[in-house]
Design a protein around this motif. Sequence first.
Motif, mmCIF file in Angstrom:
data_model
loop_
_atom_site.group_PDB
_atom_site.id
_atom_site.type_symbol
_atom_site.label_atom_id
_atom_site.label_comp_id
_atom_site.label_asym_id
_atom_site.label_seq_id
_atom_site.Cartn_x
_atom_site.Cartn_y
_atom_site.Cartn_z
ATOM 1 N N ALA A 86 0.806 -1.228 0.000
ATOM 2 C CA ALA A 86 0.000 0.000 0.000
ATOM 3 C C ALA A 86 0.838 1.276 0.000
ATOM 4 N N PRO A 87 1.706 1.478 -1.012
ATOM 5 C CA PRO A 87 2.529 2.687 -1.022
ATOM 6 C C PRO A 87 1.692 3.939 -1.245
ATOM 7 N N ALA A 88 2.146 5.042 -0.645
ATOM 8 C CA ALA A 88 1.516 6.350 -0.856
ATOM 9 C C ALA A 88 2.623 7.377 -0.708
ATOM 10 N N TYR A 89 2.282 8.658 -0.782
ATOM 11 C CA TYR A 89 3.294 9.684 -0.566
ATOM 12 C C TYR A 89 3.293 10.061 0.904
ATOM 13 N N TYR A 130 -6.394 14.584 8.134
ATOM 14 C CA TYR A 130 -5.471 15.712 8.016
ATOM 15 C C TYR A 130 -4.154 15.474 8.765
ATOM 16 N N GLN A 131 -3.806 14.197 8.916
ATOM 17 C CA GLN A 131 -2.534 13.833 9.533
ATOM 18 C C GLN A 131 -1.640 13.352 8.407
ATOM 19 N N SER A 132 -0.321 13.589 8.490
ATOM 20 C CA SER A 132 0.482 13.129 7.362
ATOM 21 C C SER A 132 0.547 11.597 7.375
ATOM 22 N N ILE A 133 0.542 11.020 6.184
ATOM 23 C CA ILE A 133 0.457 9.561 6.020
ATOM 24 C C ILE A 133 1.613 8.862 6.739
ATOM 25 N N ASP A 134 2.755 9.547 6.733
ATOM 26 C CA ASP A 134 3.933 9.109 7.463
ATOM 27 C C ASP A 134 3.647 8.646 8.894
ATOM 28 N N THR A 135 2.773 9.386 9.572
ATOM 29 C CA THR A 135 2.558 9.168 10.999
ATOM 30 C C THR A 135 1.448 8.147 11.264
ATOM 31 N N GLY A 139 -2.394 -0.115 9.730
ATOM 32 C CA GLY A 139 -3.790 -0.349 9.344
ATOM 33 C C GLY A 139 -4.382 0.828 8.586
ATOM 34 N N PHE A 140 -4.083 2.034 9.072
ATOM 35 C CA PHE A 140 -4.601 3.222 8.400
ATOM 36 C C PHE A 140 -3.951 3.398 7.033
ATOM 37 N N LYS A 141 -2.631 3.121 6.960
ATOM 38 C CA LYS A 141 -1.941 3.246 5.675
ATOM 39 C C LYS A 141 -2.582 2.325 4.643
ATOM 40 N N ARG A 142 -2.870 1.105 5.091
ATOM 41 C CA ARG A 142 -3.513 0.137 4.197
ATOM 42 C C ARG A 142 -4.864 0.667 3.713
ATOM 43 N N ARG A 143 -5.595 1.304 4.640
ATOM 44 C CA ARG A 143 -6.918 1.803 4.266
ATOM 45 C C ARG A 143 -6.832 3.026 3.354
ATOM 46 N N GLY A 165 -1.859 -6.519 7.760
ATOM 47 C CA GLY A 165 -1.587 -5.473 8.738
ATOM 48 C C GLY A 165 -2.815 -4.931 9.446
ATOM 49 N N LEU A 166 -3.993 -5.423 9.105
ATOM 50 C CA LEU A 166 -5.200 -4.951 9.778
ATOM 51 C C LEU A 166 -5.510 -5.847 10.975
ATOM 52 N N ASP A 167 -6.182 -5.280 11.979
ATOM 53 C CA ASP A 167 -6.573 -6.124 13.107
ATOM 54 C C ASP A 167 -7.855 -6.879 12.737
ATOM 55 N N PRO A 168 -8.254 -7.873 13.526
ATOM 56 C CA PRO A 168 -9.393 -8.720 13.123
ATOM 57 C C PRO A 168 -10.668 -7.932 12.817
ATOM 58 N N ASN A 169 -10.928 -6.864 13.565
ATOM 59 C CA ASN A 169 -12.130 -6.073 13.285
ATOM 60 C C ASN A 169 -12.032 -5.376 11.936
ATOM 61 N N GLN A 170 -10.846 -4.808 11.671
ATOM 62 C CA GLN A 170 -10.651 -4.101 10.405
ATOM 63 C C GLN A 170 -10.692 -5.082 9.236
ATOM 64 N N LYS A 171 -10.121 -6.264 9.452
ATOM 65 C CA LYS A 171 -10.180 -7.300 8.410
ATOM 66 C C LYS A 171 -11.611 -7.588 8.050
ATOM 67 N N HIS A 172 -12.432 -7.714 9.099
ATOM 68 C CA HIS A 172 -13.839 -8.009 8.900
ATOM 69 C C HIS A 172 -14.515 -6.903 8.094
ATOM 70 N N GLU A 173 -14.194 -5.646 8.442
ATOM 71 C CA GLU A 173 -14.766 -4.497 7.737
ATOM 72 C C GLU A 173 -14.389 -4.517 6.256
#
Lengths: 311, 243
Positions: A86-89, A130-135, A139-143, A165-173
């Motif tokens: 899941a690359p991004a800038y 509005y947070q930089s992707i770096d931080t 799980g959030f990066k994947r999303r 990289g997602l937790d079980p709840n996020q996987k389910h989502e």
Amino acid sequence: MAEMIAIDGLTKRFGAHTAVDDISFSVNRGEVLGFLGPNGAGKSTTMKMITGFLAPTAGTAKVCGFDIQDSPIEAKKKIGYLPEGAPAYPDMTPAAFLDFIARVRNVDGALRKRRIADAVEKTQLGEVLYQSIDTLSKGFKRRVGLAQALLHDPEVLVLDEPTDGLDPNQKHEVRGLIKAMSYDKAIVISTHILEEVDAICTRAMVIAGGRIVADGTPVELEQLSRHYNAVAVRLEDEADTDAVKAALERVDGALSVEANKYAGVLTVYPKDARSLIAEVGQVMRHGRWKVAEIRVERGHLDEVFRRITQA
Amino acid sequence: MGIYTIFRRELTSYFLTPLAYIFIVIFLAMAGTFTFFVGNFFGRGQADLQPFFQFHPWLYLFLIPAITMRLWAEERKTGSIELLLTLPISMTDAVLGKFLAAWCFTGIALALTFPMWITVNILGYPDNGAIVAGYAGSFLMAGSFLAVGAAISPLTKNQVIAFVVTSVVCFVFTVGGTGVVLNFFTGWAPTLVVDTVAQMSFMTHFNAISRGVIDARDMVYFASVIGFFLFANVIFVDLKKAG
């Protein structure tokens, strides 16, 4: 057009190494194809060729009728792609990043706002917009990567390990999300997680050494397992074990009977994956043995996976 | 438009990190230092910006590679190159968008040296035409340095390597017109060879323009250098993107 992805004789060689070896298949609208295979089997390389990142050494890949080599721009417009990892800038915020992707994909005006809001809602990115992707966490990066792939409501989705990289709840989502989108799209996902294939895929394809070694519905793959339709019986009285074992071995259609490591549990493996539950029930009733539990096993995908990828 | 969207993202991204601010501050500080202390701006007693422009090649030599080293090396390292090149844009759009953003950024830094221009106009009556030519020449030369760096960047995932190699290649292009290289050839090589080597130098063409002589040949030279290296850039990205 039902056939959204058409792969014909796709081959990729890196020097002397053949990463993908003459693969052909097609994916229709409404299908969710799960790519399975050990690391280095050629899953990602195949995806990179479908999405136009790598040029194939031989063969063709067509997306919605557009050849990815001959008309790359048209084909790429139809694809939403989540690359491996899941690359991004990293310096950008998800909001700026999604805006950039929407602009590149010519999603303009009011539609752009709506599509971004829609993708953000689907992937639940609201709180980190509005947070930089770096931080962001993994799980959030994947999303963010997923949101980027869904943004233009593409007809074809290619997702390389979407739930890694997602937790079980996020996987389910995410699985729910993929399932909900699948009716009008053709989706290809790669995964290491075999339960995921069961949960969302309408079709599973196992790749090993750059070749397709199995292709079918998840149930068809499960049927290749020796556990498929095996009947497990747990006895109330452990002392009955030997007698019951002898009786079950005489059942017509039983291949073998194994006593489990836990005392009092016996598993009857069938010949040709046939159903034995009726016969086993009859034997138990006939012998008047007390049964604590009786159940029919499903196939073990991981066993099938190991067998066909290591053969 | 693919190029414009890439250009816009790239240019904005310079200002998301301290890179842009540090670059601009250092560029301005160095340009000033060279002009006043090394270039003897006041002592010369002439109202022109010759002492200012003559150090630009040397400034660019280590500042431009700092901009270009990340252009493609970073995309390769983070894997975002895979995202970029699977978007519905052509490779040329991506290469041009990145290059133009870097060039525009350098242009901003260069434009911010305007107090120098004001100063020289307050102190005397300079030939403003020559100063405009000097800025144009400096901007074109910056574009050439950038094109060289942009072409080298995709060859490595390591930004330090990209920086060093770009500096060395740019150094060769810069000093091609000075005694360092020319003395090596004069005496044994035919004049034609010596002239060709001198003609390949950024310095020769930049000095011609910054003296106020805008010759089509110097323009064509810089345009060709930029064109050639951007073409190489497309090829190098295509060759190295998978690794």
